[in-house]
Design a protein around this motif. Structure first.
Motif, PDB file in Angstrom:
ATOM      1  N   UNK A 109      20.624 -14.595  -5.057  1.00 46.27           N
ATOM      2  CA  UNK A 109      20.964 -15.293  -6.284  1.00 46.27           C
ATOM      3  C   UNK A 109      21.720 -14.475  -7.297  1.00 46.27           C
ATOM      4  N   UNK A 110      22.210 -13.303  -6.881  1.00 42.43           N
ATOM      5  CA  UNK A 110      23.003 -12.476  -7.780  1.00 42.43           C
ATOM      6  C   UNK A 110      24.468 -12.894  -7.742  1.00 42.43           C
ATOM      7  N   UNK A 111      25.187 -12.550  -8.780  1.00 38.89           N
ATOM      8  CA  UNK A 111      26.640 -12.630  -8.729  1.00 38.89           C
ATOM      9  C   UNK A 111      27.177 -11.233  -8.467  1.00 38.89           C
ATOM     10  N   UNK A 112      28.344 -11.143  -7.838  1.00 37.94           N
ATOM     11  CA  UNK A 112      28.785  -9.861  -7.275  1.00 37.94           C
ATOM     12  C   UNK A 112      30.194  -9.492  -7.693  1.00 37.94           C
ATOM     13  N   UNK A 166      28.731 -12.501 -15.205  1.00 40.15           N
ATOM     14  CA  UNK A 166      27.655 -12.843 -16.129  1.00 40.15           C
ATOM     15  C   UNK A 166      27.615 -14.342 -16.415  1.00 40.15           C
ATOM     16  N   UNK A 167      28.783 -14.925 -16.637  1.00 40.44           N
ATOM     17  CA  UNK A 167      28.839 -16.351 -16.951  1.00 40.44           C
ATOM     18  C   UNK A 167      28.397 -17.214 -15.781  1.00 40.44           C
ATOM     19  N   UNK A 168      28.668 -16.762 -14.562  1.00 38.32           N
ATOM     20  CA  UNK A 168      28.309 -17.541 -13.372  1.00 38.32           C
ATOM     21  C   UNK A 168      26.852 -17.372 -12.983  1.00 38.32           C
ATOM     22  N   UNK A 169      26.212 -16.317 -13.497  1.00 37.35           N
ATOM     23  CA  UNK A 169      24.857 -16.000 -13.046  1.00 37.35           C
ATOM     24  C   UNK A 169      23.823 -17.080 -13.354  1.00 37.35           C
ATOM     25  N   UNK A 170      23.765 -17.651 -14.543  1.00 38.29           N
ATOM     26  CA  UNK A 170      22.701 -18.625 -14.814  1.00 38.29           C
ATOM     27  C   UNK A 170      22.663 -19.788 -13.826  1.00 38.29           C
ATOM     28  N   UNK A 203      31.578 -14.468  -6.924  1.00 37.74           N
ATOM     29  CA  UNK A 203      32.069 -13.344  -6.137  1.00 37.74           C
ATOM     30  C   UNK A 203      33.421 -12.931  -6.686  1.00 37.74           C
ATOM     31  N   UNK A 204      33.545 -11.654  -7.037  1.00 39.45           N
ATOM     32  CA  UNK A 204      34.774 -11.119  -7.605  1.00 39.45           C
ATOM     33  C   UNK A 204      35.178  -9.858  -6.856  1.00 39.45           C
ATOM     34  N   UNK A 205      36.467  -9.604  -6.775  1.00 37.73           N
ATOM     35  CA  UNK A 205      36.987  -8.394  -6.142  1.00 37.73           C
ATOM     36  C   UNK A 205      37.898  -7.692  -7.140  1.00 37.73           C
ATOM     37  N   UNK A 206      37.549  -6.450  -7.475  1.00 34.35           N
ATOM     38  CA  UNK A 206      38.386  -5.628  -8.347  1.00 34.35           C
ATOM     39  C   UNK A 206      38.774  -4.385  -7.565  1.00 34.35           C
ATOM     40  N   UNK A 207      40.061  -4.263  -7.272  1.00 30.37           N
ATOM     41  CA  UNK A 207      40.553  -3.131  -6.492  1.00 30.37           C
ATOM     42  C   UNK A 207      40.871  -1.955  -7.410  1.00 30.37           C
ATOM     43  N   UNK A 208      40.882  -0.777  -6.845  1.00 27.78           N
ATOM     44  CA  UNK A 208      41.236   0.364  -7.669  1.00 27.78           C
ATOM     45  C   UNK A 208      40.721   1.680  -7.115  1.00 27.78           C
ATOM     46  N   UNK A 260      40.603 -10.598  -7.477  1.00 30.86           N
ATOM     47  CA  UNK A 260      40.044 -11.959  -7.446  1.00 30.86           C
ATOM     48  C   UNK A 260      38.928 -12.003  -8.473  1.00 30.86           C
ATOM     49  N   UNK A 261      39.185 -12.659  -9.601  1.00 32.31           N
ATOM     50  CA  UNK A 261      38.242 -12.659 -10.718  1.00 32.31           C
ATOM     51  C   UNK A 261      38.058 -14.085 -11.230  1.00 32.31           C
ATOM     52  N   UNK A 262      36.815 -14.511 -11.300  1.00 31.36           N
ATOM     53  CA  UNK A 262      36.486 -15.837 -11.819  1.00 31.36           C
ATOM     54  C   UNK A 262      37.197 -16.948 -11.057  1.00 31.36           C
TER      55      UNK A 262
END
Length: 492
Positions: free
Chosen positions: A176-179, A61-65, A208-213, A19-21
């Motif tokens: 206020x962080x992105x994760x 990074x793009x969502x953080x501001x 919020x992003x989920x990277x599996x691996x 789940x990305x962007x």
């Protein structure tokens, strides 16, 4: 038939893509997952490669501001809706994690899912109190701010994927962080459901992003990236050392909650019935609990009585399918972990230890191990010094408080502890145990406002309450002088 890029688990279809962007992203590479209950293959999960890590970091990074520019009050409705969406998926989360990680279904329903919702809501509310904290001195007004840090990487273990993911996501997002969440490869599915809940709650894309691996590839790529501002990890000491090395190269702050080898002290004046009942709880989740009191340290004068009382309780424990309401001890997560647990016990016996009960695989199934108690041990035995992470406890006796403390403080770990005895006596002794926290005449009492974490090899940092926000924030002091300021070399 399950939907494409999904696995079907007990009536529920769970997406196995990243789940990305704000979107599901597939991969040409996959890894298999299996059910610890009966070793059946659940399916394949998308494996994160460098391109997925890069996409997730760019999205965060793009969502953080925009996300960081919101006030805590403005972020609150998003996180309230997120908790609500988790609640809407309660039965799905319970069923899937029980099948994916072997956790008792009853515990998921009555403990884990309500706590997961609370993890999001409590930190979202608590963030309101951290907007600006004034400090008034003779010289100046100080305004202490908790500013968002940036992109936070969160890596969670297989023994409590849902609870520990939300325990970290709550303060990280509220601050206020992105994760970017990297789920455990042995039990990743409920983290995918968390992504569905975030999407339904309307969290902005990239927040919020989920990277599996696999940890050695996907996890390593995430923690070594210099664009990451915070890394929060719960897991093993060897993995934590690798993460700390990678983070150190970029001076990225880490929060590391690691293993435990916690003492369970039973004093001569203890309520032995209560102590024995609590000691039997240490077999919960098949002993795969980092904060469990796995080293029973019992006063010699009450040891025989205590062991008899505990034996009666352990003999009544129901080992079996975690989806059954009556089950009290479920499976070990993976065949490799079963071998690890068995190896500890076998080597202890070869070295002269005595089995008071248990000691081997349970007839219920290949990934089930008997609740086990080992005694007649030397202090430097590996089973005394190292974390087993299975339903295995050790028993040692002591003659006085000083000896109890010497035994309790004799390992390189220092996460938790338990002390049973007359309250004043037990409290005084508990204060001498070198550990991050210790329960007196109790076990498992947790409050989100209180600090949680260990010392020595059990970790770095504290989670909970203000401690979580101090980690996930950049602390800034805005200083306004009370008198007109004139610069001079005397001001330093």
């Amino acid at each position: 038939m399950p939907l494409p890029n999904h696995v079907h688990v007990a009536g529920y279809d769970v997406c196995t893509d990243h789940y990305i962007n704000g979107k599901r992203v597939t991969s040409d590479s996959h890894f298999e997952i299996h059910c610890p209950i009966d070793q059946r293959r659940l399916g394949e999960v998308a494996e994160g490669r460098d391109e997925h890590v890069e996409a997730a970091i760019q999205a965060a990074q793009a969502a953080f501001p925009a996300w960081s520019a919101l006030t805590a009050a403005e972020r609150l409705p998003y996180l309230q809706r997120y908790a609500e969406e988790i609640g809407k998926r309660a039965e799905m989360l319970c069923t899937v994690e029980s099948n994916d990680a072997g956790i008792l279904l009853s515990r998921m329903r009555h403990g884990v899912v309500p706590r997961a919702m609370q993890n999001i809501l409590w930190f979202a509310q608590h963030a309101l109190d951290l907007q600006n904290r004034p400090i008034d001195t003779e010289q100046a007004h100080h305004l202490v701010r908790h500013d968002p840090a940036g992109v936070a990487v969160i890596i969670t273990p297989w023994n409590a994927p849902l609870m520990l993911s939300t325990w970290k996501l709550g303060p990280a997002l509220a601050a206020g962080n992105t994760c970017i969440l990297k789920p455990p490869e042995w039990a990743p599915l409920t983290c995918s459901i968390l992504a569905d809940a975030a999407d339904a709650a309307g969290l902005p894309a990239g927040v919020f992003n989920v990277v599996q691996g696999i940890g050695a590839t996907t996890g390593a790529a995430l923690v070594r990236d210099p664009r990451v501002a915070r890394i929060s990890f719960t897991g093993s000491v060897p993995t934590a050392k690798l993460i700390a090395q990678a983070a150190g190269a970029n001076l990225v702050p880490c929060s590391l909650e690691l293993g435990g080898k916690s003492p369970f002290i039973v004093l001569e004046d203890a309520d032995l019935d209560g102590a024995a009942a609590t000691a039997a709880l240490m077999y919960r989740n098949a002993g795969q609990v980092c904060l469990a009191g796995t080293r029973l340290l019992v006063h010699r004068g009450v040891a025989d009585t205590f062991v008899a009382k505990m034996r009666a309780l352990v003999e009544g424990l129901v080992v079996g399918d975690p989806r059954e309401e009556a089950t009290e001890v479920g499976p070990i997560i993976h065949p490799r972990q079963v071998e690890r647990v068995k190896g500890f016990v076998d080597r202890a016996v070869v070295g002269g230890a005595t089995l008071l009960w248990g000691g081997g695989p349970h007839p219920f199934g290949a990934q089930y191990f008997q609740p086990t108690l080992v005694t007649d041990l030397k202090q430097d035995d590996e089973i005394v010094q190292n974390e087993v992470f299975g339903p295995v406890l050790t028993l040692q006796t002591f003659d006085d408080d000083d000896e109890a403390i010497a035994l309790a403080n004799s390992t390189d770990y220092g996460l938790g502890g338990v002390c049973y005895g007359e309250t004043t006596h037990a409290t005084a002794l508990a204060e001498r145990v070198r550990t991050g926290f210790i329960w007196v005449n109790s076990f498992g009492i947790r409050d989100l406002a209180a600090p949680f974490g260990g010392i020595k090899r059990s970790g770095i940092g504290r989670e909970g309450g203000d401690w979580s926000f101090e980690f996930f924030s950049d602390i800034k002091d805005v200083v306004v002088p009370k008198k007109p300021f004139r610069a001079s070399f005397a001001h330093r």
